[in-house]
Design a protein around this motif. Structure first.
Motif, PDB file in Angstrom:
ATOM      1  N   ALA A  32      -2.617  -6.262  -7.152  1.00 16.06           N
ATOM      2  CA  ALA A  32      -1.630  -6.314  -6.103  1.00 16.06           C
ATOM      3  C   ALA A  32      -2.457  -5.351  -4.793  1.00 16.06           C
ATOM      4  CB  ALA A  32      -0.607  -5.474  -6.355  1.00 16.06           C
ATOM      5  N   SER A  33      -1.901  -6.377  -3.725  1.00 10.90           N
ATOM      6  CA  SER A  33      -2.485  -5.692  -2.150  1.00 10.90           C
ATOM      7  C   SER A  33      -1.586  -5.908  -1.299  1.00 10.90           C
ATOM      8  CB  SER A  33      -3.990  -6.495  -2.036  1.00 10.90           C
ATOM      9  OG  SER A  33      -4.314  -5.942  -0.697  1.00 10.90           O
ATOM     10  N   ASP A  34      -1.025  -5.034  -0.514  1.00 10.14           N
ATOM     11  CA  ASP A  34      -0.368  -5.335   0.795  1.00 10.14           C
ATOM     12  C   ASP A  34      -1.119  -5.380   1.919  1.00 10.14           C
ATOM     13  OD1 ASP A  34      -0.931  -2.550   0.991  1.00 10.14           O
ATOM     14  OD2 ASP A  34       1.240  -1.896   0.733  1.00 10.14           O
ATOM     15  N   ARG A  35      -2.357  -5.023   1.688  1.00 11.20           N
ATOM     16  CA  ARG A  35      -3.345  -5.090   3.156  1.00 11.20           C
ATOM     17  C   ARG A  35      -3.424  -4.083   3.924  1.00 11.20           C
ATOM     18  NH1 ARG A  35      -1.138 -11.330   3.844  1.00 11.20           N
ATOM     19  NH2 ARG A  35      -2.176 -12.287   1.886  1.00 11.20           N
ATOM     20  N   ARG A  36      -2.942  -2.991   3.412  1.00 14.34           N
ATOM     21  CA  ARG A  36      -2.803  -1.766   3.964  1.00 14.34           C
ATOM     22  C   ARG A  36      -4.235  -1.196   4.435  1.00 14.34           C
ATOM     23  NH1 ARG A  36      -0.210   2.472  -0.020  1.00 14.34           N
ATOM     24  NH2 ARG A  36       1.051   0.581  -0.499  1.00 14.34           N
ATOM     25  N   HIS A  37      -5.391  -1.464   3.615  1.00 14.17           N
ATOM     26  CA  HIS A  37      -6.805  -0.961   3.789  1.00 14.17           C
ATOM     27  C   HIS A  37      -7.328  -1.711   4.955  1.00 14.17           C
ATOM     28  CE1 HIS A  37      -7.206  -4.669   1.634  1.00 14.17           C
ATOM     29  NE2 HIS A  37      -8.331  -4.745   1.789  1.00 14.17           N
ATOM     30  N   MET A  38      -6.561  -2.793   5.468  1.00 18.66           N
ATOM     31  CA  MET A  38      -7.304  -3.541   6.584  1.00 18.66           C
ATOM     32  C   MET A  38      -6.728  -3.268   7.945  1.00 18.66           C
ATOM     33  SD  MET A  38      -9.581  -5.160   5.312  1.00 18.66           S
ATOM     34  CE  MET A  38     -10.398  -6.436   6.652  1.00 18.66           C
ATOM     35  N   LYS A  39      -5.860  -2.132   7.933  1.00 19.19           N
ATOM     36  CA  LYS A  39      -5.308  -1.804   9.474  1.00 19.19           C
ATOM     37  C   LYS A  39      -5.868  -0.391   9.622  1.00 19.19           C
ATOM     38  CE  LYS A  39      -0.704  -3.934   8.617  1.00 19.19           C
ATOM     39  NZ  LYS A  39       0.739  -3.640   8.417  1.00 19.19           N
ATOM     40  N   SER A  52      -5.905   3.297  12.281  1.00 16.27           N
ATOM     41  CA  SER A  52      -4.986   4.221  12.265  1.00 16.27           C
ATOM     42  C   SER A  52      -3.660   4.111  13.192  1.00 16.27           C
ATOM     43  CB  SER A  52      -5.796   5.502  12.650  1.00 16.27           C
ATOM     44  OG  SER A  52      -6.149   5.135  14.060  1.00 16.27           O
ATOM     45  N   VAL A  53      -3.750   3.125  13.833  1.00 17.79           N
ATOM     46  CA  VAL A  53      -2.339   2.788  14.626  1.00 17.79           C
ATOM     47  C   VAL A  53      -1.697   1.660  14.282  1.00 17.79           C
ATOM     48  CG1 VAL A  53      -2.904   4.069  16.589  1.00 17.79           C
ATOM     49  CG2 VAL A  53      -3.709   1.863  16.598  1.00 17.79           C
ATOM     50  N   GLY A  54      -2.163   1.017  12.883  1.00 18.76           N
ATOM     51  CA  GLY A  54      -1.332  -0.093  12.590  1.00 18.76           C
ATOM     52  C   GLY A  54      -2.048  -1.335  12.925  1.00 18.76           C
ATOM     53  N   ASN A  55      -3.220  -1.565  13.545  1.00 19.36           N
ATOM     54  CA  ASN A  55      -3.503  -2.898  13.923  1.00 19.36           C
ATOM     55  C   ASN A  55      -4.573  -3.487  12.841  1.00 19.36           C
ATOM     56  OD1 ASN A  55      -2.363  -3.000  16.768  1.00 19.36           O
ATOM     57  ND2 ASN A  55      -4.004  -1.505  17.263  1.00 19.36           N
TER      58      ASN A  55
END
Length: 228
Positions: free
Chosen positions: A150-157, A159-162
């Motif tokens: 599973a991946s919600d892709r959080r690792h590709m954001k 520190s400010v969510g971009n």
């Protein structure tokens, strides 16, 4: 996965396997690319319907610095690039074939490539590297990976969510049990967890362990030589 290059276009792919342009590929989302690749190999008949002859392999190390050659994202003539991690699919040797094959959507080598040539050309074990750059391989049986990843892709954001790289247009991958993110479990490497010797117990373990088995670059071909 990330590197120093971040401006590659993504492409959505559909056609006959063995033509890389027919597989879905989003740059820097190799874990999702390999997930979809395994599914396509299964549905197209290139692999067993359940993916029992496929293995997802995460390549990384404790420092998150793994040099690989013949990578399309490289700006060098030899195709070398330093990934934090990479994910490929290895299909066990079929009757009449001399080697297992590697499906790597980010490679400029033939698609797929025999494991023996992929190791010599992409891993280059004969090339002397500092210990910080030694590669380790987490080998996961594809049927387990397809159920569990599973991946919600959080690792590709940042520190400010971009987004640090544009995500795929399709929905994020959720595991069968409802887990929304566990990519870190696959790409985190501890050398203390690497197997010491390749044998029957290690081969059996890959068919039952969610996170597979961890082998060194010198053990990868030996491991797949025991897979039947």
């Amino acid at each position: 996965m990330t590197s120093s290059k971040s401006d590659l276009p993504s492409s959505v792919i559909t056609a006959a396997p063995s033509d890389v342009s027919q597989f879905q590929h989003t740059p820097f989302y190799c874990e999702e690319n390999v997930y979809l690749l395994c599914k396509k190999l299964c549905t197209s008949g290139v692999a067993d319907a359940e993916g029992s002859d496929l293995f997802v392999v995460f390549i990384s190390n404790e420092k998150k610095q793994v040099p690989l050659w013949h990578q399309k994202a490289s700006q060098r003539a030899d195709g070398v690039i330093l990934w934090d991690y990479h994910a490929i699919c290895i299909q066990r040797k079929k009757e009449g074939h001399s080697s297992p094959v590697v499906w790597d959507l980010d490679s400029s080598l033939p698609f797929p490539s025999p494991l023996t040539s992929y190791v010599s050309e992409t891993i280059r074990p004969s090339f002397q590297l500092f210990s910080d750059f030694q590669r380790f391989f987490r080998v996961v049986h594809a049927p387990i990976f397809l159920r569990s990843f599973a991946s919600d892709r959080r690792h590709m954001k940042d520190s400010v969510g971009n987004w640090t790289a544009e995500p795929p247009a399709y929905e994020a991958i959720v595991a069968e049990d409802g887990t929304v993110h566990n990519l870190n479990e696959y790409m985190e490497i501890s050398t203390t967890n690497a197997v010491k010797d390749i044998g029957v117990e290690v081969v059996n373990a890959v068919y039952s362990q969610k996170l597979g088995v961890l082998v060194s670059e010198n053990q990868l071909e030996e491991f797949f030589s025991l897979i039947s």
